[in-house]
Design a protein around this motif. Structure first.
Motif, short mmCIF file in Angstrom:
data_model
loop_
_atom_site.label_atom_id
_atom_site.label_comp_id
_atom_site.label_asym_id
_atom_site.label_seq_id
_atom_site.Cartn_x
_atom_site.Cartn_y
_atom_site.Cartn_z
N THR A 230 -8.95 -14.94 -1.18
CA THR A 230 -8.03 -14.01 -1.82
C THR A 230 -6.61 -14.55 -1.84
O THR A 230 -5.91 -14.45 -2.86
CB THR A 230 -8.07 -12.64 -1.11
OG1 THR A 230 -9.42 -12.19 -1.06
CG2 THR A 230 -7.23 -11.62 -1.82
N SER B 101 -10.86 -3.95 -5.07
CA SER B 101 -9.62 -4.68 -5.38
C SER B 101 -8.43 -4.12 -4.60
O SER B 101 -7.50 -4.86 -4.30
CB SER B 101 -9.35 -4.65 -6.87
OG SER B 101 -9.20 -3.33 -7.32
N LYS C 147 -8.43 -5.90 -1.39
CA LYS C 147 -7.96 -7.27 -1.59
C LYS C 147 -6.45 -7.32 -1.81
O LYS C 147 -5.80 -8.29 -1.44
CB LYS C 147 -8.67 -7.91 -2.78
CG LYS C 147 -10.10 -8.27 -2.50
CD LYS C 147 -10.70 -8.95 -3.71
CE LYS C 147 -12.13 -9.34 -3.48
NZ LYS C 147 -12.71 -10.01 -4.66
N ILE D 148 -4.35 -7.74 1.39
CA ILE D 148 -4.34 -9.01 2.11
C ILE D 148 -3.02 -9.77 1.91
O ILE D 148 -2.38 -10.16 2.90
CB ILE D 148 -5.56 -9.86 1.72
CG1 ILE D 148 -6.84 -9.17 2.18
CG2 ILE D 148 -5.47 -11.26 2.30
CD1 ILE D 148 -8.12 -9.81 1.68
N ILE E 227 -16.23 -6.19 -2.57
CA ILE E 227 -15.04 -5.70 -1.90
C ILE E 227 -14.10 -5.12 -2.96
O ILE E 227 -13.88 -5.73 -4.00
CB ILE E 227 -14.33 -6.84 -1.14
CG1 ILE E 227 -15.30 -7.55 -0.19
CG2 ILE E 227 -13.12 -6.34 -0.39
CD1 ILE E 227 -15.85 -6.68 0.90
N LEU F 220 -13.05 -14.53 3.13
CA LEU F 220 -12.53 -13.65 2.08
C LEU F 220 -11.01 -13.65 2.06
O LEU F 220 -10.39 -13.64 1.00
CB LEU F 220 -13.06 -12.22 2.25
CG LEU F 220 -12.53 -11.21 1.25
CD1 LEU F 220 -13.05 -11.51 -0.15
CD2 LEU F 220 -12.90 -9.81 1.65
N VAL G 171 -5.28 -10.81 -7.30
CA VAL G 171 -6.34 -11.00 -6.31
C VAL G 171 -7.72 -11.08 -6.94
O VAL G 171 -8.69 -11.35 -6.25
CB VAL G 171 -6.31 -9.88 -5.26
CG1 VAL G 171 -5.05 -9.96 -4.42
CG2 VAL G 171 -6.46 -8.53 -5.90
N THR G 172 -7.82 -10.86 -8.24
CA THR G 172 -9.10 -11.00 -8.93
C THR G 172 -8.94 -12.03 -10.03
O THR G 172 -7.88 -12.15 -10.64
CB THR G 172 -9.57 -9.67 -9.55
OG1 THR G 172 -8.56 -9.21 -10.44
CG2 THR G 172 -9.82 -8.62 -8.48
N TYR H 36 -4.42 -15.47 -5.10
CA TYR H 36 -3.11 -14.85 -5.24
C TYR H 36 -2.02 -15.90 -5.46
O TYR H 36 -1.11 -15.71 -6.27
CB TYR H 36 -2.79 -14.00 -4.02
CG TYR H 36 -1.52 -13.22 -4.15
CD1 TYR H 36 -1.48 -12.06 -4.93
CD2 TYR H 36 -0.35 -13.62 -3.52
CE1 TYR H 36 -0.31 -11.33 -5.07
CE2 TYR H 36 0.82 -12.90 -3.66
CZ TYR H 36 0.83 -11.76 -4.43
OH TYR H 36 1.99 -11.05 -4.56
#
Length: 74
Positions: free
Chosen positions: A42, A8, A11, A14, A6, A38, A52-53, A46
């Motif tokens: 995420t 970034s 993400k 979100i 997915i 997911l 988010v990563t 966060y």
């Protein structure tokens, strides 16, 4: 984890949908066409890292060697 990844930028949407616009988890899943797991993963990343990563995660695969026994100068 599914065989696809997915992006970034998807993400990043979100937390914005959840905290800024106040949408429910179910509505976020419908709008972005993603799974509920997911969204929870995420949001958890966060809250913990403010991103988010996970930049601290290990890279998979074998470490690449610069020299092998065949490429060494003789």
């Amino acid at each position: 984890m599914p065989p696809w990844t997915i992006s970034s930028d998807l993400k990043l949407r979100i937390p914005a949908l959840r905290h800024v616009q106040g949408l429910s988890i179910k509505k976020i899943c419908e709008v972005l066409d993603i799974r509920k797991s997911l969204v929870y993963q995420t949001l958890q990343l966060y809250d913990k890292l403010a991103d988010v990563t996970n930049s601290n995660s290990r890279k998979l695969g074998r470490r690449r060697s610069l020299f092998t026994q065949f490429s060494l100068p003789r």
